[in-house]
Scaffold this motif. Structure first.
Motif, PDB file in Angstrom:
ATOM      1  N   PHE A  61       0.828  -1.208   0.000  1.00  0.00           N
ATOM      2  CA  PHE A  61       0.000   0.000   0.000  1.00  0.00           C
ATOM      3  C   PHE A  61       0.861   1.255   0.000  1.00  0.00           C
ATOM      4  CE2 PHE A  61      -2.538  -3.395   1.736  1.00  0.00           C
ATOM      5  CZ  PHE A  61      -3.804  -3.178   1.211  1.00  0.00           C
ATOM      6  N   THR A  62       0.240   2.365  -0.381  1.00  0.00           N
ATOM      7  CA  THR A  62       0.921   3.652  -0.323  1.00  0.00           C
ATOM      8  C   THR A  62      -0.066   4.718   0.133  1.00  0.00           C
ATOM      9  OG1 THR A  62       2.315   5.203  -1.562  1.00  0.00           O
ATOM     10  CG2 THR A  62       0.438   4.283  -2.727  1.00  0.00           C
ATOM     11  N   VAL A  63       0.436   5.743   0.765  1.00  0.00           N
ATOM     12  CA  VAL A  63      -0.427   6.823   1.261  1.00  0.00           C
ATOM     13  C   VAL A  63      -1.173   7.461   0.096  1.00  0.00           C
ATOM     14  CG1 VAL A  63      -0.440   9.100   2.341  1.00  0.00           C
ATOM     15  CG2 VAL A  63       1.011   7.291   3.278  1.00  0.00           C
ATOM     16  N   GLY A  64      -2.467   7.677   0.307  1.00  0.00           N
ATOM     17  CA  GLY A  64      -3.312   8.263  -0.731  1.00  0.00           C
ATOM     18  C   GLY A  64      -4.035   7.239  -1.576  1.00  0.00           C
ATOM     19  N   GLN A  65      -3.692   5.963  -1.410  1.00  0.00           N
ATOM     20  CA  GLN A  65      -4.322   4.905  -2.198  1.00  0.00           C
ATOM     21  C   GLN A  65      -5.796   4.757  -1.831  1.00  0.00           C
ATOM     22  OE1 GLN A  65      -2.091   1.244  -2.220  1.00  0.00           O
ATOM     23  NE2 GLN A  65      -3.908  -0.013  -2.588  1.00  0.00           N
ATOM     24  N   ARG A  66      -6.618   4.576  -2.846  1.00  0.00           N
ATOM     25  CA  ARG A  66      -8.058   4.405  -2.630  1.00  0.00           C
ATOM     26  C   ARG A  66      -8.513   3.000  -3.026  1.00  0.00           C
ATOM     27  NH1 ARG A  66     -12.802   7.567  -6.083  1.00  0.00           N
ATOM     28  NH2 ARG A  66     -14.543   6.262  -5.408  1.00  0.00           N
ATOM     29  N   ARG A  67      -8.010   2.515  -4.132  1.00  0.00           N
ATOM     30  CA  ARG A  67      -8.448   1.220  -4.637  1.00  0.00           C
ATOM     31  C   ARG A  67      -7.681   0.072  -3.987  1.00  0.00           C
ATOM     32  NH1 ARG A  67     -11.686   2.200  -8.927  1.00  0.00           N
ATOM     33  NH2 ARG A  67     -11.472   4.231  -9.978  1.00  0.00           N
ATOM     34  N   GLY A  68      -8.321  -1.087  -3.987  1.00  0.00           N
ATOM     35  CA  GLY A  68      -7.651  -2.289  -3.508  1.00  0.00           C
ATOM     36  C   GLY A  68      -7.711  -2.514  -2.015  1.00  0.00           C
ATOM     37  N   LEU A  69      -8.510  -1.707  -1.284  1.00  0.00           N
ATOM     38  CA  LEU A  69      -8.598  -1.889   0.169  1.00  0.00           C
ATOM     39  C   LEU A  69      -9.467  -3.100   0.529  1.00  0.00           C
ATOM     40  CD1 LEU A  69      -9.035   1.832   1.330  1.00  0.00           C
ATOM     41  CD2 LEU A  69      -6.942   0.469   1.206  1.00  0.00           C
ATOM     42  N   LYS A  70     -10.476  -3.370  -0.296  1.00  0.00           N
ATOM     43  CA  LYS A  70     -11.322  -4.566  -0.118  1.00  0.00           C
ATOM     44  C   LYS A  70     -11.894  -4.667   1.295  1.00  0.00           C
ATOM     45  CE  LYS A  70      -8.704  -7.105  -3.624  1.00  0.00           C
ATOM     46  NZ  LYS A  70      -7.901  -8.317  -3.944  1.00  0.00           N
ATOM     47  N   LEU A  71     -12.511  -3.573   1.734  1.00  0.00           N
ATOM     48  CA  LEU A  71     -13.060  -3.547   3.094  1.00  0.00           C
ATOM     49  C   LEU A  71     -14.428  -4.211   3.196  1.00  0.00           C
ATOM     50  CD1 LEU A  71     -11.946   0.026   4.159  1.00  0.00           C
ATOM     51  CD2 LEU A  71     -10.946  -2.163   4.810  1.00  0.00           C
ATOM     52  N   GLY A  72     -15.106  -4.301   2.077  1.00  0.00           N
ATOM     53  CA  GLY A  72     -16.371  -5.034   2.087  1.00  0.00           C
ATOM     54  C   GLY A  72     -17.578  -4.220   2.488  1.00  0.00           C
ATOM     55  N   ARG A  73     -17.399  -3.166   3.269  1.00  0.00           N
ATOM     56  CA  ARG A  73     -18.537  -2.331   3.655  1.00  0.00           C
ATOM     57  C   ARG A  73     -18.121  -0.866   3.584  1.00  0.00           C
ATOM     58  NH1 ARG A  73     -16.416  -4.365   8.437  1.00  0.00           N
ATOM     59  NH2 ARG A  73     -15.977  -2.840  10.110  1.00  0.00           N
ATOM     60  N   PRO A  74     -19.052   0.001   3.186  1.00  0.00           N
ATOM     61  CA  PRO A  74     -18.718   1.420   3.039  1.00  0.00           C
ATOM     62  C   PRO A  74     -18.587   2.114   4.394  1.00  0.00           C
ATOM     63  CG  PRO A  74     -21.053   1.073   2.642  1.00  0.00           C
ATOM     64  CD  PRO A  74     -20.441  -0.289   2.794  1.00  0.00           C
ATOM     65  N   ALA A  75     -17.989   3.288   4.385  1.00  0.00           N
ATOM     66  CA  ALA A  75     -17.904   4.100   5.596  1.00  0.00           C
ATOM     67  C   ALA A  75     -19.301   4.585   5.968  1.00  0.00           C
ATOM     68  CB  ALA A  75     -16.982   5.290   5.357  1.00  0.00           C
ATOM     69  N   ALA A  76     -19.472   5.030   7.207  1.00  0.00           N
ATOM     70  CA  ALA A  76     -20.787   5.463   7.690  1.00  0.00           C
ATOM     71  C   ALA A  76     -21.362   6.584   6.839  1.00  0.00           C
ATOM     72  CB  ALA A  76     -20.671   5.908   9.146  1.00  0.00           C
ATOM     73  N   ASP A  77     -20.491   7.470   6.333  1.00  0.00           N
ATOM     74  CA  ASP A  77     -20.985   8.586   5.514  1.00  0.00           C
ATOM     75  C   ASP A  77     -21.080   8.223   4.042  1.00  0.00           C
ATOM     76  OD1 ASP A  77     -18.347   8.462   4.778  1.00  0.00           O
ATOM     77  OD2 ASP A  77     -17.803  10.455   5.521  1.00  0.00           O
ATOM     78  N   GLY A  78     -20.741   6.988   3.700  1.00  0.00           N
ATOM     79  CA  GLY A  78     -20.845   6.542   2.315  1.00  0.00           C
ATOM     80  C   GLY A  78     -19.713   6.990   1.410  1.00  0.00           C
ATOM     81  N   LYS A  79     -18.765   7.741   1.954  1.00  0.00           N
ATOM     82  CA  LYS A  79     -17.668   8.262   1.137  1.00  0.00           C
ATOM     83  C   LYS A  79     -16.500   7.278   1.123  1.00  0.00           C
ATOM     84  CE  LYS A  79     -18.800  13.126   1.942  1.00  0.00           C
ATOM     85  NZ  LYS A  79     -18.324  14.445   2.452  1.00  0.00           N
ATOM     86  N   PRO A  80     -15.693   7.327   0.066  1.00  0.00           N
ATOM     87  CA  PRO A  80     -14.555   6.398  -0.017  1.00  0.00           C
ATOM     88  C   PRO A  80     -13.511   6.674   1.054  1.00  0.00           C
ATOM     89  CG  PRO A  80     -14.422   8.049  -1.753  1.00  0.00           C
ATOM     90  CD  PRO A  80     -15.772   8.202  -1.116  1.00  0.00           C
ATOM     91  N   ARG A  81     -12.740   5.636   1.372  1.00  0.00           N
ATOM     92  CA  ARG A  81     -11.655   5.773   2.332  1.00  0.00           C
ATOM     93  C   ARG A  81     -10.315   5.657   1.614  1.00  0.00           C
ATOM     94  NH1 ARG A  81     -15.133   2.146   6.428  1.00  0.00           N
ATOM     95  NH2 ARG A  81     -15.331   1.004   4.484  1.00  0.00           N
ATOM     96  N   PHE A  82      -9.324   6.320   2.189  1.00  0.00           N
ATOM     97  CA  PHE A  82      -7.996   6.378   1.596  1.00  0.00           C
ATOM     98  C   PHE A  82      -6.957   5.921   2.622  1.00  0.00           C
ATOM     99  CE2 PHE A  82     -10.683   9.289  -0.626  1.00  0.00           C
ATOM    100  CZ  PHE A  82     -10.240   9.339  -1.942  1.00  0.00           C
ATOM    101  N   VAL A  83      -5.834   5.434   2.125  1.00  0.00           N
ATOM    102  CA  VAL A  83      -4.746   5.064   3.026  1.00  0.00           C
ATOM    103  C   VAL A  83      -4.112   6.339   3.577  1.00  0.00           C
ATOM    104  CG1 VAL A  83      -2.487   3.953   3.232  1.00  0.00           C
ATOM    105  CG2 VAL A  83      -4.274   2.901   1.820  1.00  0.00           C
TER     106      VAL A  83
END
Length: 378
Positions: free
Chosen positions: A238-260
């Motif tokens: 992983f690298t800081v700022g990465q968005r894809r490939g996290l494979k968390l399976g569930r969205p954040a509470a606010d529905g927005k994407p998460r980043f490293v």
């Protein structure tokens, strides 16, 4: 002057060599063999160190009527660039191999050998300028074409190295003009695609390449408040700022994407959070070098206004910087960013400018934010 032209096999280095010949210099072309097992053909427009590139460099030198040699720097390249790249990722940092290649190979090993053989300068196809100040000292500046400017990746050059650098494309207004000139000169590389990405990872799959060389161990993915969200297959991928490939399976509470937000190789954790927490306002850099004579404030430790750039094609941002010296320890370059900067990772290179001039560079050791405190995440 006796000039050694570094011939990558691309259009820029070919035209740069042609201009050096036209200017009346005694020019010799050299192609650097950097790979122990170079591919026969390039993959798409990736790479820059293949057999095809070597042949293109030879054809360009033949057309220009200058001697051509291939120098094997593969051992130095593996040690100083490839192995460094692996060790930096293993430590949770994001290195820039092009910076290391310019620092250790093209303008250290190559220049050292060129000077030992009696050459006065090394000529390359980089888009950057060397300008002399009132006292005759060399300064590194941006090229005329800011869209192609490569002064960032040359920020590692020292005063002594700049004394022997020649950049014939410095004032060229566009890459289109370089290609047109190459075609007019009968150079077969006139329409050759630009190389990009990491030359020793020609398929562009950095994550897969690293997985074969670094022991990947599953670990936790935590959010910025310390809550466990899932598991990763290896923090080094992983690298800081990465968005894809996290494979968390569930969205954040606010529905927005998460980043490293942070990588912790020691405890094998990856910290993620909302995009706004990627902004940092202070960079601290180590392994500092100055491109030419340092400005007075560097010697005195006083703050100075500058611009900071952390990516080859990134936008520079305003900063106030100073050199922080602690007796008995290496100095730290501290840059405070009033407007902030997004997605900065330890291991990246910050190059500092005043106007078009490159003052120097440092490897980012830490990037701090007043919005989010990583220490609060266990």
């Amino acid at each position: 002057m006796k000039v050694l032209a570094a011939m990558s096999g691309g259009v820029d280095s070919a035209v740069a060599a042609a201009r050096a010949v036209e200017a009346g210099h005694d020019v010799v072309g050299v192609h650097l063999a950097l790979s122990r097992m170079p591919g026969t053909l390039r993959t798409g427009s990736r790479g820059c160190c293949t057999i095809e590139d070597s042949n293109d460099a030879w054809r360009a030198c033949d057309k220009l009527g200058i001697p051509f040699y291939v120098w094997d720097f593969s051992d130095r390249f593996k040690e100083d660039v490839v192995d460094d790249f692996i060790s930096e990722y293993a430590a949770g940092r994001t290195p820039n191999p092009c910076m290391r290649c310019n620092e250790k190979i093209k303008f250290a090993a190559l220049l050292e050998k060129a000077l030992a053989l009696g050459f006065d300068a090394v000529c390359t196809g980089h888009y950057a300028k060397v300008i002399r100040d009132a006292d005759g000292n060399p300064e590194l500046h941006r090229a005329a074409d800011w869209a192609k400017d490569q002064s960032y990746v040359l920020g590692v050059l020292t005063h002594q190295q700049l004394e022997h650098c020649m950049f014939p494309l410095a004032e060229t207004p566009s890459k289109a003009e370089v290609r047109a000139e190459a075609e007019a000169r009968g150079l077969t590389v006139a329409n050759k695609p630009d190389s990009h990405d990491i030359c020793f990872i020609p398929d562009g799959d950095t994550r897969g390449w690293l997985a074969e060389r670094i022991d990947m161990t599953p670990g936790q993915i935590l959010d910025h408040e310390g809550n466990e969200l899932g598991e990763h297959s290896g923090a080094h991928a992983f690298t800081v700022g990465q968005r894809r490939g996290l494979k968390l399976g569930r969205p954040a509470a606010d529905g927005k994407p998460r980043f490293v937000l942070e990588i912790r190789p020691k405890d094998n954790k990856v910290i993620v959070g909302p995009e706004d927490l990627l902004t940092v306002d202070e960079l601290r850099g180590i392994r500092i070098s100055w491109a030419g004579v340092p400005i007075d404030e560097v010697e005195s430790g006083a703050e100075f206004d500058c611009m900071v750039q952390v990516r080859a094609h990134g936008d520079p941002v305003n900063a106030r910087a100073h050199l922080e010296a602690v007796p008995g320890e290496p100095s730290t370059l501290v840059a405070r960013l009033p407007e902030g900067m997004r997605g900065v990772a330890p291991g990246q290179t910050m190059v500092i400018y005043q106007g078009t001039r490159v003052l120097g560079q440092a490897t980012i050791d830490s990037a701090r934010s007043t919005v989010w405190d990583p220490a609060k995440v266990g």
